[in-house]
Design a protein around this motif. Structure first.
Motif, PDB file in Angstrom:
ATOM      1  N   ARG A 136      20.971  -6.219  32.806  1.00 25.53           N
ATOM      2  CA  ARG A 136      21.579  -7.326  33.553  1.00 25.53           C
ATOM      3  C   ARG A 136      22.108  -8.392  32.620  1.00 25.53           C
ATOM      4  NH1 ARG A 136      18.371  -8.388  39.052  1.00 25.53           N
ATOM      5  NH2 ARG A 136      18.161  -6.213  39.628  1.00 25.53           N
ATOM      6  N   GLY A 137      23.121  -9.077  33.106  1.00 25.29           N
ATOM      7  CA  GLY A 137      23.645 -10.218  32.376  1.00 25.29           C
ATOM      8  C   GLY A 137      24.747  -9.851  31.403  1.00 25.29           C
ATOM      9  N   ARG A 138      24.995 -10.785  30.497  1.00 30.36           N
ATOM     10  CA  ARG A 138      26.081 -10.654  29.543  1.00 30.36           C
ATOM     11  C   ARG A 138      25.566 -10.967  28.136  1.00 30.36           C
ATOM     12  NH1 ARG A 138      30.701 -14.335  32.311  1.00 30.36           N
ATOM     13  NH2 ARG A 138      31.662 -13.963  30.292  1.00 30.36           N
ATOM     14  N   ILE A 139      26.267 -10.457  27.135  1.00 34.07           N
ATOM     15  CA  ILE A 139      25.922 -10.727  25.747  1.00 34.07           C
ATOM     16  C   ILE A 139      27.226 -10.948  24.982  1.00 34.07           C
ATOM     17  CG2 ILE A 139      25.814  -8.293  25.145  1.00 34.07           C
ATOM     18  CD1 ILE A 139      23.634  -8.917  23.173  1.00 34.07           C
ATOM     19  N   SER A 140      27.236 -11.945  24.112  1.00 32.52           N
ATOM     20  CA  SER A 140      28.450 -12.245  23.356  1.00 32.52           C
ATOM     21  C   SER A 140      28.568 -11.331  22.134  1.00 32.52           C
ATOM     22  CB  SER A 140      28.468 -13.717  22.939  1.00 32.52           C
ATOM     23  OG  SER A 140      27.364 -13.999  22.118  1.00 32.52           O
ATOM     24  N   ARG A 141      29.666 -11.485  21.403  1.00 29.23           N
ATOM     25  CA  ARG A 141      29.982 -10.567  20.306  1.00 29.23           C
ATOM     26  C   ARG A 141      28.967 -10.597  19.163  1.00 29.23           C
ATOM     27  NH1 ARG A 141      36.105 -12.130  19.207  1.00 29.23           N
ATOM     28  NH2 ARG A 141      35.255 -14.179  19.611  1.00 29.23           N
ATOM     29  N   VAL A 142      28.545 -11.783  18.747  1.00 25.12           N
ATOM     30  CA  VAL A 142      27.660 -11.877  17.573  1.00 25.12           C
ATOM     31  C   VAL A 142      26.298 -11.227  17.828  1.00 25.12           C
ATOM     32  CG1 VAL A 142      26.468 -13.462  16.013  1.00 25.12           C
ATOM     33  CG2 VAL A 142      28.862 -13.865  16.608  1.00 25.12           C
ATOM     34  N   PRO A 143      25.588 -11.570  18.918  1.00 26.68           N
ATOM     35  CA  PRO A 143      24.310 -10.872  19.155  1.00 26.68           C
ATOM     36  C   PRO A 143      24.484  -9.364  19.337  1.00 26.68           C
ATOM     37  CG  PRO A 143      24.455 -12.817  20.536  1.00 26.68           C
ATOM     38  CD  PRO A 143      25.785 -12.632  19.893  1.00 26.68           C
ATOM     39  N   TYR A 144      25.584  -8.961  19.967  1.00 26.51           N
ATOM     40  CA  TYR A 144      25.870  -7.534  20.150  1.00 26.51           C
ATOM     41  C   TYR A 144      26.019  -6.850  18.795  1.00 26.51           C
ATOM     42  CZ  TYR A 144      28.632  -3.337  21.073  1.00 26.51           C
ATOM     43  OH  TYR A 144      29.103  -2.052  21.097  1.00 26.51           O
ATOM     44  N   THR A 145      26.781  -7.462  17.900  1.00 28.90           N
ATOM     45  CA  THR A 145      27.021  -6.876  16.587  1.00 28.90           C
ATOM     46  C   THR A 145      25.730  -6.808  15.774  1.00 28.90           C
ATOM     47  OG1 THR A 145      29.274  -7.746  16.621  1.00 28.90           O
ATOM     48  CG2 THR A 145      28.413  -7.070  14.489  1.00 28.90           C
ATOM     49  N   LEU A 146      24.956  -7.888  15.761  1.00 26.50           N
ATOM     50  CA  LEU A 146      23.711  -7.907  14.995  1.00 26.50           C
ATOM     51  C   LEU A 146      22.698  -6.894  15.540  1.00 26.50           C
ATOM     52  CD1 LEU A 146      23.315 -11.738  14.398  1.00 26.50           C
ATOM     53  CD2 LEU A 146      24.093  -9.994  12.769  1.00 26.50           C
ATOM     54  N   ALA A 147      22.596  -6.810  16.858  1.00 26.80           N
ATOM     55  CA  ALA A 147      21.679  -5.837  17.461  1.00 26.80           C
ATOM     56  C   ALA A 147      22.145  -4.411  17.183  1.00 26.80           C
ATOM     57  CB  ALA A 147      21.567  -6.087  18.962  1.00 26.80           C
ATOM     58  N   SER A 148      23.458  -4.204  17.178  1.00 24.03           N
ATOM     59  CA  SER A 148      23.994  -2.875  16.871  1.00 24.03           C
ATOM     60  C   SER A 148      23.699  -2.476  15.432  1.00 24.03           C
ATOM     61  CB  SER A 148      25.504  -2.845  17.122  1.00 24.03           C
ATOM     62  OG  SER A 148      25.774  -3.036  18.487  1.00 24.03           O
ATOM     63  N   ILE A 149      23.742  -3.452  14.516  1.00 26.52           N
ATOM     64  CA  ILE A 149      23.401  -3.164  13.121  1.00 26.52           C
ATOM     65  C   ILE A 149      21.928  -2.766  13.014  1.00 26.52           C
ATOM     66  CG2 ILE A 149      23.121  -4.211  10.835  1.00 26.52           C
ATOM     67  CD1 ILE A 149      25.725  -5.794  11.464  1.00 26.52           C
ATOM     68  N   CYS A 150      21.065  -3.460  13.751  1.00 25.24           N
ATOM     69  CA  CYS A 150      19.637  -3.090  13.770  1.00 25.24           C
ATOM     70  C   CYS A 150      19.457  -1.664  14.279  1.00 25.24           C
ATOM     71  CB  CYS A 150      18.846  -4.058  14.644  1.00 25.24           C
ATOM     72  SG  CYS A 150      18.690  -5.694  13.942  1.00 25.24           S
ATOM     73  N   LEU A 151      20.186  -1.311  15.330  1.00 18.35           N
ATOM     74  CA  LEU A 151      20.081   0.044  15.866  1.00 18.35           C
ATOM     75  C   LEU A 151      20.672   1.075  14.908  1.00 18.35           C
ATOM     76  CD1 LEU A 151      20.803  -0.472  19.656  1.00 18.35           C
ATOM     77  CD2 LEU A 151      18.618  -0.192  18.503  1.00 18.35           C
ATOM     78  N   LEU A 152      21.631   0.660  14.100  1.00 18.10           N
ATOM     79  CA  LEU A 152      22.193   1.559  13.103  1.00 18.10           C
ATOM     80  C   LEU A 152      21.136   1.921  12.064  1.00 18.10           C
ATOM     81  CD1 LEU A 152      24.815   2.969  12.261  1.00 18.10           C
ATOM     82  CD2 LEU A 152      25.319   0.972  10.857  1.00 18.10           C
ATOM     83  N   PHE A 153      20.324   0.943  11.653  1.00 19.61           N
ATOM     84  CA  PHE A 153      19.226   1.238  10.733  1.00 19.61           C
ATOM     85  C   PHE A 153      18.213   2.178  11.380  1.00 19.61           C
ATOM     86  CE2 PHE A 153      20.625  -2.697   8.552  1.00 19.61           C
ATOM     87  CZ  PHE A 153      20.850  -2.130   7.312  1.00 19.61           C
ATOM     88  N   MET A 154      17.968   2.000  12.663  1.00 15.77           N
ATOM     89  CA  MET A 154      17.074   2.905  13.382  1.00 15.77           C
ATOM     90  C   MET A 154      17.663   4.323  13.384  1.00 15.77           C
ATOM     91  SD  MET A 154      15.723   2.435  17.248  1.00 15.77           S
ATOM     92  CE  MET A 154      14.795   3.654  18.100  1.00 15.77           C
ATOM     93  N   TYR A 155      18.966   4.422  13.545  1.00 13.48           N
ATOM     94  CA  TYR A 155      19.652   5.715  13.528  1.00 13.48           C
ATOM     95  C   TYR A 155      19.492   6.376  12.155  1.00 13.48           C
ATOM     96  CZ  TYR A 155      23.433   9.107  13.501  1.00 13.48           C
ATOM     97  OH  TYR A 155      24.162  10.261  13.374  1.00 13.48           O
ATOM     98  N   PHE A 156      19.640   5.589  11.070  1.00 13.18           N
ATOM     99  CA  PHE A 156      19.469   6.151   9.725  1.00 13.18           C
ATOM    100  C   PHE A 156      18.054   6.682   9.528  1.00 13.18           C
ATOM    101  CE2 PHE A 156      22.952   3.111   8.148  1.00 13.18           C
ATOM    102  CZ  PHE A 156      23.942   4.038   8.436  1.00 13.18           C
ATOM    103  N   TYR A 157      17.073   5.950  10.043  1.00 14.02           N
ATOM    104  CA  TYR A 157      15.684   6.412   9.965  1.00 14.02           C
ATOM    105  C   TYR A 157      15.532   7.727  10.734  1.00 14.02           C
ATOM    106  CZ  TYR A 157      10.699   6.790  10.746  1.00 14.02           C
ATOM    107  OH  TYR A 157       9.418   7.260  10.820  1.00 14.02           O
ATOM    108  N   MET A 158      16.173   7.809  11.892  1.00 16.00           N
ATOM    109  CA  MET A 158      16.084   9.031  12.694  1.00 16.00           C
ATOM    110  C   MET A 158      16.732  10.206  11.964  1.00 16.00           C
ATOM    111  SD  MET A 158      16.827   7.394  16.441  1.00 16.00           S
ATOM    112  CE  MET A 158      17.365   8.940  17.109  1.00 16.00           C
ATOM    113  N   GLN A 159      17.822   9.951  11.267  1.00 14.68           N
ATOM    114  CA  GLN A 159      18.473  11.013  10.498  1.00 14.68           C
ATOM    115  C   GLN A 159      17.549  11.526   9.396  1.00 14.68           C
ATOM    116  OE1 GLN A 159      21.410  12.602  10.963  1.00 14.68           O
ATOM    117  NE2 GLN A 159      21.501  11.486  12.884  1.00 14.68           N
TER     118      GLN A 159
END
Length: 153
Positions: A19-42
């Motif tokens: 629910r709700g909305r998220i602006s570009r900066v929090p979206y980008t920073l959270a996506s970078i965090c998830l990218l590190f999680m993806y690298f760990y998964m790899q």
């Protein structure tokens, strides 16, 4: 201790809520965090694939991380789509690679299927980094950076 847990409510709202909305900066920073999680998964996937019979705890950890990664990404994408005024139906571009991955596993690795299927979702995720959200309230709520108003009765 309870104050610390209560103070982390924004993490729950960021990664778990649709629910709700998220602006570009929090979206980008959270996506970078998830990218590190993806690298760990790899890396974990590489470790699992080196074993003839992988340990059950490694496989269960990997599957749990896959489910968490999908949920977190979906929550971020939906809220970002809401910010630009689009509905969650655009999430299908993100779901296509998940379906392609399942097909790839079931059909014993069709070459380039997963890479080709990932392109629309990747383009959408990157486009949402650069697309400005709607400045006014929309069907999904007020702008994420809107000042909070307090009414005194």
């Amino acid at each position: 201790m309870l104050q610390v847990i209560a103070g982390l409510g924004w993490i729950f709202a960021l990664f778990m809520s649709f629910r709700g909305r998220i602006s570009r900066v929090p979206y980008t920073l959270a996506s970078i965090c998830l990218l590190f999680m993806y690298f760990y998964m790899q890396e974990l996937d590489q470790i699992i694939s080196r074993h003839q019979i992988p340990p059950a705890d490694m496989v269960l950890t990997f599957l749990a991380l896959v489910i968490v990664q999908i949920w977190f990404n979906a929550a971020l994408l939906i809220k970002r789509l809401h910010d630009v005024g689009l509905g969650a139906s655009y999430l299908l571009f993100y779901v296509i690679p998940v379906i392609a991955g399942i097909v790839n596993v079931l059909t014993f690795q069709i070459p380039f299927l997963l890479e080709a299927a990932s392109l629309p979702g990747g383009i959408l995720a990157i486009a949402l980094i650069f697309t400005r959200g709607q400045r006014h309230a929309n069907a999904y709520g007020p702008p994420p950076n809107a000042p909070k108003t307090v009414s005194i009765a």
